[in-house]
Design an enzyme around this catalytic site. Structure first.
Site, PDB file in Angstrom:
ATOM      1  N   GLY A  14      16.309  -0.779  58.453  1.00  0.00           N
ATOM      2  CA  GLY A  14      15.363  -1.204  59.489  1.00  0.00           C
ATOM      3  C   GLY A  14      14.215  -0.213  59.598  1.00  0.00           C
ATOM      4  N   ARG A  75      17.041  -4.052  52.649  1.00  0.00           N
ATOM      5  CA  ARG A  75      18.461  -3.693  52.548  1.00  0.00           C
ATOM      6  C   ARG A  75      18.921  -4.288  51.222  1.00  0.00           C
ATOM      7  NH1 ARG A  75      18.157  -4.840  58.370  1.00  0.00           N
ATOM      8  NH2 ARG A  75      18.644  -2.911  59.445  1.00  0.00           N
ATOM      9  N   GLY A 105      18.381   5.029  57.833  1.00  0.00           N
ATOM     10  CA  GLY A 105      19.524   5.234  58.731  1.00  0.00           C
ATOM     11  C   GLY A 105      20.835   5.322  57.977  1.00  0.00           C
ATOM     12  N   ASP A 106      21.869   4.953  58.683  1.00  0.00           N
ATOM     13  CA  ASP A 106      23.238   5.017  58.185  1.00  0.00           C
ATOM     14  C   ASP A 106      23.421   4.417  56.774  1.00  0.00           C
ATOM     15  OD1 ASP A 106      25.798   5.684  59.249  1.00  0.00           O
ATOM     16  OD2 ASP A 106      26.275   3.545  59.054  1.00  0.00           O
ATOM     17  N   THR A 130      15.517   5.829  62.184  1.00  0.00           N
ATOM     18  CA  THR A 130      16.108   4.628  62.788  1.00  0.00           C
ATOM     19  C   THR A 130      15.887   4.662  64.294  1.00  0.00           C
ATOM     20  OG1 THR A 130      18.174   3.495  63.378  1.00  0.00           O
ATOM     21  CG2 THR A 130      18.388   5.784  62.686  1.00  0.00           C
ATOM     22  N   ASP A 132      17.739   3.408  66.363  1.00  0.00           N
ATOM     23  CA  ASP A 132      19.043   3.449  67.038  1.00  0.00           C
ATOM     24  C   ASP A 132      19.490   4.857  67.436  1.00  0.00           C
ATOM     25  OD1 ASP A 132      19.221   0.734  66.808  1.00  0.00           O
ATOM     26  OD2 ASP A 132      20.545   0.743  65.072  1.00  0.00           O
ATOM     27  N   ASP A 134      21.393   6.989  65.963  1.00  0.00           N
ATOM     28  CA  ASP A 134      22.856   7.117  65.854  1.00  0.00           C
ATOM     29  C   ASP A 134      23.299   7.938  64.642  1.00  0.00           C
ATOM     30  OD1 ASP A 134      21.986   5.258  64.019  1.00  0.00           O
ATOM     31  OD2 ASP A 134      23.562   3.793  64.423  1.00  0.00           O
ATOM     32  N   ARG A 159      10.224  -5.395  86.015  1.00  0.00           N
ATOM     33  CA  ARG A 159      10.497  -4.987  87.394  1.00  0.00           C
ATOM     34  C   ARG A 159       9.443  -5.547  88.352  1.00  0.00           C
ATOM     35  NH1 ARG A 159      13.615  -1.745  89.869  1.00  0.00           N
ATOM     36  NH2 ARG A 159      14.558  -0.750  88.072  1.00  0.00           N
ATOM     37  N   ARG A 176      22.854  -2.519  67.630  1.00  0.00           N
ATOM     38  CA  ARG A 176      24.010  -3.319  67.201  1.00  0.00           C
ATOM     39  C   ARG A 176      25.304  -2.541  67.399  1.00  0.00           C
ATOM     40  NH1 ARG A 176      22.347  -6.032  62.002  1.00  0.00           N
ATOM     41  NH2 ARG A 176      22.113  -3.873  61.369  1.00  0.00           N
ATOM     42  N   GLU A 192      19.912  -0.891  87.383  1.00  0.00           N
ATOM     43  CA  GLU A 192      21.120  -0.828  88.238  1.00  0.00           C
ATOM     44  C   GLU A 192      22.334  -0.492  87.388  1.00  0.00           C
ATOM     45  OE1 GLU A 192      18.156  -2.140  90.029  1.00  0.00           O
ATOM     46  OE2 GLU A 192      19.803  -1.186  91.109  1.00  0.00           O
ATOM     47  N   GLU A 227      22.425  -4.813  72.581  1.00  0.00           N
ATOM     48  CA  GLU A 227      22.779  -6.082  71.910  1.00  0.00           C
ATOM     49  C   GLU A 227      24.220  -6.102  71.399  1.00  0.00           C
ATOM     50  OE1 GLU A 227      20.397  -4.888  67.815  1.00  0.00           O
ATOM     51  OE2 GLU A 227      20.912  -6.975  68.105  1.00  0.00           O
ATOM     52  N   GLN A 259      10.653  -3.834  69.697  1.00  0.00           N
ATOM     53  CA  GLN A 259      11.057  -2.416  69.794  1.00  0.00           C
ATOM     54  C   GLN A 259      10.927  -1.661  68.483  1.00  0.00           C
ATOM     55  OE1 GLN A 259      14.984  -2.440  72.379  1.00  0.00           O
ATOM     56  NE2 GLN A 259      14.646  -4.401  71.413  1.00  0.00           N
TER      57      GLN A 259
END
Ligand code: F6P
Length: 328
Positions: A14, A75, A105-106, A130, A132, A134, A159, A176, A192, A227, A259
């Site tokens: 990504g 990919r 990424g990963d 990435t 993410d 992560d 808002r 993901r 919240e 997600e 995003q």
């Protein structure tokens, strides 16, 4: 391994804002050290198909501020096979590429690990790209800061309308397998509740909280859902809440690929520039099979094995803070 004369750079998986700034840093640092730099298009797939182009300094002019990646991304299923990697290796040899910088990424680092296990005479260094966030071995990945600001700005806008109509919104953000975008954008956006894949979602507790909020002083609320949350996406969770709290006027927004795009923030451009430069220097110093990252302000190198296998812990204090600060 012999002297490095020519390096390759590619982006894979990504895309993420700041990848272009990283490519620019690799090219310009390479040229600074007298190297030739080649761009491998569409990640591992371009390597397999010999889609490889020279990157002179002019090729990376005017891209530091641009989202996406000028080298495109993909990919590649074929690269997961030994035959695919053999083709990729042959093409790197054909193009006289001695070392490669992989940005992704990963999945990108899993591919890099396989490749460098199979072939030891081409050096590889990774950069974490990435949204993410992560990857183990860096506090922040390239693109994450831009993505959380994009998500937070969207939450701010939601808002406004949520408050005007006294509504409950479920905002689904990307992630993901990881809830880092949800956590930061939710905390920054005053949500919240934030629901993440890392922790089991307690729907009853969420319903109780939203019910209490409605009977207290809250007229509108925002719940941020990653997600990949275990209880489902925003639509599923909203339906469960509606069953119990039918008095709520509920709306759902899925932010999706918005995003992944946009001009990178200054944080992402600086991170990408630092890491791109560090990767080239590290290659020249003989480093191999490592990912460059920044931990506590310093550039550090983490072996590919660790970067892909170690789990990145979520900061529970931040998650608890969402709850405390949304007190009703
Ligand atoms: O870049 C990471 C990521 O944004 C995940 O959070 C998301 O699930 C995935 O990519 C979607 O990727 P694609 O649209 O390329 O399949």
């Amino acid at each position: 391994m012999g002297k490095i004369r020519r390096i390759g750079v590619f982006t894979s998986g990504g895309d993420s804002p700041g990848m272009n700034a990283a490519i620019r840093a690799v090219v310009r640092t390479g040229l600074h050290h007298g190297l030739e730099v080649m761009g491998i298009m569409r990640g591992y797939q371009g390597m397999i198909e010999d889609d490889i182009i020279p990157l002179p300094t002019s090729a990376v002019s005017n891209i530091v501020q641009r989202g996406g990646t000028i080298l495109k991304s993909a990919r590649s299923k074929e690269f997961m096979t030994a035959e695919g990697r053999q083709k990729a290796y042959n093409n790197l040899q054909k193009n006289k590429i001695d070392a490669v910088v992989a940005i992704g990424g990963d999945g990108t680092f899993k591919g890099a690990l396989e490749f460098t296990n199979q072939y030891q005479d081409i050096q590889m260094i990774g950069l974490p790209g990435t949204i993410d966030n992560d990857l183990y071995g860096t506090d922040f990945c390239i693109g994450y800061d831009t993505a959380i600001n994009t998500a937070m700005e969207a939450i701010d806008k939601i808002r406004d309308t949520a408050a005007s109509h006294d509504r409950l919104f479920f905002v689904e953000v990307m992630g993901r397998d990881a809830g880092f975008i949800a956590l930061r954008s939710g905390l920054g956006g005053g949500a919240e509740a934030v629901l993440v894949p890392e922790y089991e979602t307690d729907i009853d507790a969420l319903i109780a909280k939203l019910d209490k909020g409605k009977h207290g002083k809250k007229t509108s609320s925002i719940v941020v859902v990653a997600e990949g949350d275990d209880a489902g996406g925003a639509f599923e969770i909203a339906a469960l809440v509606k069953q119990k709290l039918d008095y709520y006027d509920i709306k759902i927004t899925v932010l999706g690929h918005v995003q992944r795009g946009g001009n990178p923030t200054c944080m992402d451009r600086v991170l990408a520039s630092r890491l791109g430069a560090a990767a080239v220097k590290a290659l020249l110093e003989g480093q191999n099979r490592v990912m460059a990252g920044v931990i506590h302000k310093d550039v550090v190198f983490t072996p590919f094995e660790k970067a892909v296998k170690h789990h990145v812990e979520m900061n529970m204090d931040l998650l608890n803070l969402v709850d405390i600060l949304s007190h009703s």
